[in-house]
Design an enzyme around this catalytic site. Structure first.
Site, PDB file in Angstrom:
ATOM      1  N   HIS A  34       0.769  -1.402  -0.082  1.00  0.00           N
ATOM      2  CA  HIS A  34      -0.105  -0.016   0.116  1.00  0.00           C
ATOM      3  C   HIS A  34       0.883   1.282   0.065  1.00  0.00           C
ATOM      4  CE1 HIS A  34      -2.972  -2.977   0.981  1.00  0.00           C
ATOM      5  NE2 HIS A  34      -3.883  -2.269   1.010  1.00  0.00           N
ATOM      6  N   HIS A  74       2.066  -4.307   8.970  1.00  0.00           N
ATOM      7  CA  HIS A  74       3.293  -4.016   8.365  1.00  0.00           C
ATOM      8  C   HIS A  74       4.389  -3.334   9.604  1.00  0.00           C
ATOM      9  CE1 HIS A  74       2.675  -4.839   4.230  1.00  0.00           C
ATOM     10  NE2 HIS A  74       1.585  -4.053   4.297  1.00  0.00           N
TER      11      HIS A  74
END
Length: 289
Positions: A203, A245
Protein backbone atom coordinates in the site's frame (compact mmCIF):
# COMPACT_ATOMS: atom_id res chain seq x y z
CA UNK A 1 55.93 -98.21 59.21
CA UNK A 2 53.11 -98.27 56.64
CA UNK A 3 53.20 -101.03 54.19
CA UNK A 4 53.65 -100.63 50.45
CA UNK A 5 50.03 -101.56 49.82
CA UNK A 6 48.82 -98.73 52.02
CA UNK A 7 51.03 -96.19 50.24
CA UNK A 8 49.84 -97.26 46.79
CA UNK A 9 46.18 -97.12 47.89
CA UNK A 10 46.64 -93.59 49.24
CA UNK A 11 48.27 -92.50 45.98
CA UNK A 12 45.39 -93.88 43.96
CA UNK A 13 42.90 -92.05 46.19
CA UNK A 14 44.82 -88.80 45.75
CA UNK A 15 44.91 -89.19 41.94
CA UNK A 16 41.19 -89.96 41.80
CA UNK A 17 40.39 -86.81 43.79
CA UNK A 18 42.54 -84.60 41.55
CA UNK A 19 40.88 -86.06 38.45
CA UNK A 20 37.50 -84.60 39.44
CA UNK A 21 36.32 -81.62 37.30
CA UNK A 22 36.46 -79.07 40.09
CA UNK A 23 40.15 -79.88 40.74
CA UNK A 24 41.30 -80.01 37.11
CA UNK A 25 42.98 -76.60 37.34
CA UNK A 26 45.29 -77.93 40.04
CA UNK A 27 46.86 -80.38 37.59
CA UNK A 28 48.30 -77.51 35.41
CA UNK A 29 51.70 -76.19 36.29
CA UNK A 30 51.92 -72.43 36.84
CA UNK A 31 54.03 -70.31 34.52
CA UNK A 32 57.51 -69.36 35.55
CA UNK A 33 57.96 -65.90 36.91
CA UNK A 34 54.42 -65.49 38.25
CA UNK A 35 51.08 -67.06 38.89
CA UNK A 36 49.35 -65.90 35.66
CA UNK A 37 46.69 -67.77 33.72
CA UNK A 38 47.53 -70.71 31.48
CA UNK A 39 49.13 -70.10 28.12
CA UNK A 40 46.10 -71.34 26.17
CA UNK A 41 43.92 -68.68 27.79
CA UNK A 42 46.10 -65.68 27.27
CA UNK A 43 46.92 -66.55 23.63
CA UNK A 44 50.24 -66.43 21.84
CA UNK A 45 52.95 -64.18 23.09
CA UNK A 46 53.69 -60.99 21.22
CA UNK A 47 57.11 -60.14 19.97
CA UNK A 48 58.82 -57.46 22.04
CA UNK A 49 58.87 -54.00 20.49
CA UNK A 50 62.01 -52.05 19.94
CA UNK A 51 62.54 -48.63 21.44
CA UNK A 52 62.26 -46.91 18.05
CA UNK A 53 58.92 -48.60 17.30
CA UNK A 54 57.50 -47.64 20.68
CA UNK A 55 58.49 -43.99 20.21
CA UNK A 56 57.03 -43.92 16.67
CA UNK A 57 53.76 -45.47 17.86
CA UNK A 58 53.44 -43.00 20.70
CA UNK A 59 53.96 -40.09 18.29
CA UNK A 60 51.23 -41.25 15.86
CA UNK A 61 47.90 -39.52 16.81
CA UNK A 62 44.73 -41.51 16.78
CA UNK A 63 41.65 -40.54 14.78
CA UNK A 64 39.82 -39.39 17.88
CA UNK A 65 42.77 -37.32 19.00
CA UNK A 66 43.16 -35.66 15.61
CA UNK A 67 39.44 -34.93 15.50
CA UNK A 68 39.53 -33.34 18.94
CA UNK A 69 42.61 -31.38 17.91
CA UNK A 70 40.83 -30.04 14.80
CA UNK A 71 37.80 -29.10 16.86
CA UNK A 72 39.99 -27.38 19.42
CA UNK A 73 41.59 -25.31 16.67
CA UNK A 74 38.20 -24.32 15.25
CA UNK A 75 36.35 -23.63 18.46
CA UNK A 76 38.19 -20.42 19.45
CA UNK A 77 37.43 -18.84 16.06
CA UNK A 78 33.76 -19.83 16.20
CA UNK A 79 33.42 -18.62 19.76
CA UNK A 80 35.09 -15.38 18.81
CA UNK A 81 32.62 -14.88 15.96
CA UNK A 82 29.63 -15.56 18.20
CA UNK A 83 30.77 -13.68 21.29
CA UNK A 84 32.37 -10.79 19.39
CA UNK A 85 30.09 -10.03 16.40
CA UNK A 86 30.89 -7.21 14.04
CA UNK A 87 29.64 -3.68 14.55
CA UNK A 88 27.45 -4.05 11.47
CA UNK A 89 25.73 -7.11 12.91
CA UNK A 90 25.12 -5.41 16.24
CA UNK A 91 23.70 -2.33 14.52
CA UNK A 92 21.38 -4.38 12.28
CA UNK A 93 20.08 -6.49 15.17
CA UNK A 94 19.50 -3.38 17.26
CA UNK A 95 17.60 -1.63 14.46
CA UNK A 96 15.44 -4.70 13.85
CA UNK A 97 14.64 -4.97 17.55
CA UNK A 98 13.67 -1.27 17.68
CA UNK A 99 11.60 -1.68 14.51
CA UNK A 100 9.66 -4.64 15.91
CA UNK A 101 9.09 -2.92 19.27
CA UNK A 102 7.84 0.35 17.74
CA UNK A 103 5.69 -1.46 15.17
CA UNK A 104 3.93 -3.47 17.86
CA UNK A 105 3.38 -0.35 19.92
CA UNK A 106 1.89 1.44 16.92
CA UNK A 107 -0.47 -1.44 16.12
CA UNK A 108 -3.27 0.20 18.09
CA UNK A 109 -5.92 -0.93 15.59
CA UNK A 110 -4.70 -4.49 15.17
CA UNK A 111 -7.92 -5.88 16.68
CA UNK A 112 -11.19 -4.66 18.08
CA UNK A 113 -9.83 -5.17 21.61
CA UNK A 114 -6.86 -2.86 20.98
CA UNK A 115 -6.59 0.63 22.45
CA UNK A 116 -7.96 2.20 19.25
CA UNK A 117 -10.14 -0.75 18.30
CA UNK A 118 -13.15 1.49 17.74
CA UNK A 119 -11.37 3.26 14.87
CA UNK A 120 -10.35 0.04 13.16
CA UNK A 121 -13.07 0.19 10.48
CA UNK A 122 -12.19 3.79 9.60
CA UNK A 123 -8.48 3.00 9.35
CA UNK A 124 -9.25 -0.10 7.25
CA UNK A 125 -11.33 2.07 4.88
CA UNK A 126 -8.43 4.48 4.53
CA UNK A 127 -6.09 1.57 3.73
CA UNK A 128 -8.56 0.31 1.12
CA UNK A 129 -8.06 3.52 -0.88
CA UNK A 130 -4.50 2.42 -1.53
CA UNK A 131 -5.28 -1.16 -2.50
CA UNK A 132 -4.00 -2.38 -5.86
CA UNK A 133 -7.31 -3.92 -6.97
CA UNK A 134 -9.12 -0.65 -6.19
CA UNK A 135 -6.75 1.43 -8.27
CA UNK A 136 -6.58 -1.00 -11.19
CA UNK A 137 -10.38 -1.22 -11.48
CA UNK A 138 -10.74 2.56 -11.10
CA UNK A 139 -8.13 3.24 -13.78
CA UNK A 140 -9.83 0.85 -16.23
CA UNK A 141 -13.21 2.52 -15.62
CA UNK A 142 -11.74 5.98 -16.19
CA UNK A 143 -9.98 4.72 -19.33
CA UNK A 144 -13.24 3.48 -20.84
CA UNK A 145 -14.85 6.86 -20.19
CA UNK A 146 -11.97 9.01 -21.43
CA UNK A 147 -12.40 10.68 -24.84
CA UNK A 148 -9.12 12.57 -25.18
CA UNK A 149 -5.84 11.19 -26.46
CA UNK A 150 -3.85 12.90 -23.69
CA UNK A 151 -6.09 11.48 -21.00
CA UNK A 152 -5.91 7.98 -22.47
CA UNK A 153 -2.12 8.23 -22.68
CA UNK A 154 -1.83 9.11 -18.99
CA UNK A 155 -4.30 6.44 -17.94
CA UNK A 156 -2.65 3.66 -19.96
CA UNK A 157 0.74 4.47 -18.45
CA UNK A 158 -0.80 4.65 -14.99
CA UNK A 159 -2.39 1.23 -15.52
CA UNK A 160 0.93 -0.27 -16.56
CA UNK A 161 2.63 1.35 -13.55
CA UNK A 162 0.03 -0.18 -11.23
CA UNK A 163 0.51 -3.64 -12.75
CA UNK A 164 4.28 -3.24 -12.45
CA UNK A 165 3.93 -2.21 -8.81
CA UNK A 166 1.70 -5.17 -7.93
CA UNK A 167 3.94 -7.72 -9.62
CA UNK A 168 7.19 -6.32 -8.23
CA UNK A 169 5.97 -6.08 -4.66
CA UNK A 170 4.51 -9.59 -4.83
CA UNK A 171 7.83 -10.96 -6.12
CA UNK A 172 9.89 -9.25 -3.40
CA UNK A 173 7.47 -10.42 -0.72
CA UNK A 174 7.76 -13.99 -1.96
CA UNK A 175 11.54 -13.77 -1.77
CA UNK A 176 11.80 -12.15 1.67
CA UNK A 177 8.74 -13.78 3.31
CA UNK A 178 8.78 -11.48 6.33
CA UNK A 179 5.83 -11.75 8.66
CA UNK A 180 4.05 -8.77 10.13
CA UNK A 181 4.40 -7.68 13.75
CA UNK A 182 1.09 -9.40 14.57
CA UNK A 183 0.03 -12.83 13.36
CA UNK A 184 -2.90 -12.14 11.03
CA UNK A 185 -4.51 -14.06 8.20
CA UNK A 186 -4.48 -12.08 4.91
CA UNK A 187 -7.86 -10.93 3.68
CA UNK A 188 -9.51 -11.86 0.41
CA UNK A 189 -8.42 -8.71 -1.44
CA UNK A 190 -4.88 -9.11 -0.11
CA UNK A 191 -4.73 -12.65 -1.49
CA UNK A 192 -6.08 -11.49 -4.85
CA UNK A 193 -3.42 -8.75 -5.03
CA UNK A 194 -0.76 -11.23 -3.77
CA UNK A 195 -0.11 -9.00 -0.76
CA UNK A 196 0.34 -11.75 1.83
CA UNK A 197 3.69 -10.84 3.46
CA UNK A 198 4.97 -7.79 5.27
CA UNK A 199 8.07 -6.59 3.39
CA UNK A 200 7.77 -4.30 1.49
CA UNK A 201 4.48 -2.56 2.22
CA UNK A 202 2.43 -2.76 -0.98
CA UNK A 203 0.00 0.00 0.00
CA UNK A 204 2.84 2.41 0.79
CA UNK A 205 4.56 1.64 -2.51
CA UNK A 206 1.37 2.14 -4.47
CA UNK A 207 0.41 5.34 -2.65
CA UNK A 208 3.84 6.88 -3.21
CA UNK A 209 3.87 5.93 -6.90
CA UNK A 210 0.31 7.13 -7.59
CA UNK A 211 0.71 10.41 -5.74
CA UNK A 212 3.97 11.21 -7.53
CA UNK A 213 2.43 10.18 -10.85
CA UNK A 214 -0.62 12.43 -10.41
CA UNK A 215 1.47 15.34 -9.18
CA UNK A 216 3.64 15.11 -12.29
CA UNK A 217 0.95 14.69 -14.95
CA UNK A 218 -2.05 16.57 -13.58
CA UNK A 219 -2.41 20.28 -12.99
CA UNK A 220 -3.63 20.57 -9.41
CA UNK A 221 -4.03 23.44 -7.00
CA UNK A 222 -1.69 23.69 -4.03
CA UNK A 223 -4.26 22.47 -1.45
CA UNK A 224 -4.98 19.41 -3.58
CA UNK A 225 -1.29 18.68 -3.95
CA UNK A 226 -0.84 18.87 -0.18
CA UNK A 227 -3.85 16.59 0.37
CA UNK A 228 -2.47 14.10 -2.15
CA UNK A 229 0.87 13.87 -0.32
CA UNK A 230 -0.93 13.62 3.02
CA UNK A 231 -3.13 10.84 1.65
CA UNK A 232 -0.10 8.83 0.56
CA UNK A 233 1.46 9.12 4.01
CA UNK A 234 -1.77 8.19 5.81
CA UNK A 235 -2.28 5.14 3.59
CA UNK A 236 1.19 3.91 4.46
CA UNK A 237 0.81 4.54 8.20
CA UNK A 238 -2.67 2.98 8.26
CA UNK A 239 -1.23 -0.46 7.52
CA UNK A 240 1.14 -0.07 10.46
CA UNK A 241 -1.78 0.91 12.72
CA UNK A 242 -3.64 -2.20 11.57
CA UNK A 243 -0.65 -4.36 12.55
CA UNK A 244 -0.01 -5.50 8.97
CA UNK A 245 3.45 -4.00 8.44
CA UNK A 246 6.53 -2.82 10.28
CA UNK A 247 7.81 0.72 10.08
CA UNK A 248 10.74 -0.37 7.91
CA UNK A 249 8.27 -2.08 5.56
CA UNK A 250 6.45 1.22 5.12
CA UNK A 251 9.65 3.18 4.50
CA UNK A 252 10.93 0.65 1.97
CA UNK A 253 7.50 0.65 0.33
CA UNK A 254 7.67 4.42 -0.18
CA UNK A 255 11.15 4.07 -1.70
CA UNK A 256 10.01 1.28 -4.00
CA UNK A 257 7.05 3.35 -5.17
CA UNK A 258 9.33 6.22 -6.12
CA UNK A 259 11.51 3.78 -8.03
CA UNK A 260 8.48 2.52 -9.96
CA UNK A 261 7.57 6.08 -10.88
CA UNK A 262 11.09 6.80 -12.14
CA UNK A 263 11.06 3.59 -14.15
CA UNK A 264 7.74 4.41 -15.80
CA UNK A 265 8.98 7.89 -16.67
CA UNK A 266 11.95 6.27 -18.39
CA UNK A 267 9.83 3.86 -20.46
CA UNK A 268 6.90 6.22 -20.99
CA UNK A 269 4.62 5.02 -23.80
CA UNK A 270 3.69 7.49 -26.49
CA UNK A 271 0.16 8.32 -27.51
CA UNK A 272 0.31 6.16 -30.67
CA UNK A 273 1.52 3.15 -28.64
CA UNK A 274 -1.25 3.69 -26.12
CA UNK A 275 -3.86 3.82 -28.89
CA UNK A 276 -2.52 0.55 -30.29
CA UNK A 277 -2.78 -1.08 -26.87
CA UNK A 278 -6.35 0.19 -26.47
CA UNK A 279 -7.29 -1.11 -29.91
CA UNK A 280 -5.84 -4.56 -29.15
CA UNK A 281 -7.59 -4.74 -25.80
CA UNK A 282 -10.96 -3.83 -27.35
CA UNK A 283 -10.44 -6.23 -30.30
CA UNK A 284 -10.78 -3.35 -32.78
CA UNK A 285 -7.16 -3.20 -33.89
CA UNK A 286 -6.27 -3.82 -37.54
CA UNK A 287 -2.63 -4.08 -38.70
CA UNK A 288 -3.55 -2.59 -42.11
CA UNK A 289 -5.26 0.49 -40.73
Amino acid sequence: MPSANNVRSRARERNSVLSRPEFMSLNHQPLRGGSGPPENRCGPKRAPQTKHQAIQKSEEPTDGGSKDRRESTKMPEEDCMQLNPSFKGIAMNSLLAIDICLSKRMGVCASTSSSWGGCRSMVALLALTGHGITWIIGTIVCLTRSNTLAGQEVLVNLLLALILDVMTVAGVQRLVKRRGPWEMTPGFLDCVAMDVYSFPAAHASRAAMVSKFLLSHLVLAVPLRILLVLWAFLVGISRVLLGKHHLTDMVCGFALGMFHFSLMETVWLSSNTCQTIISISTLSWSPFY
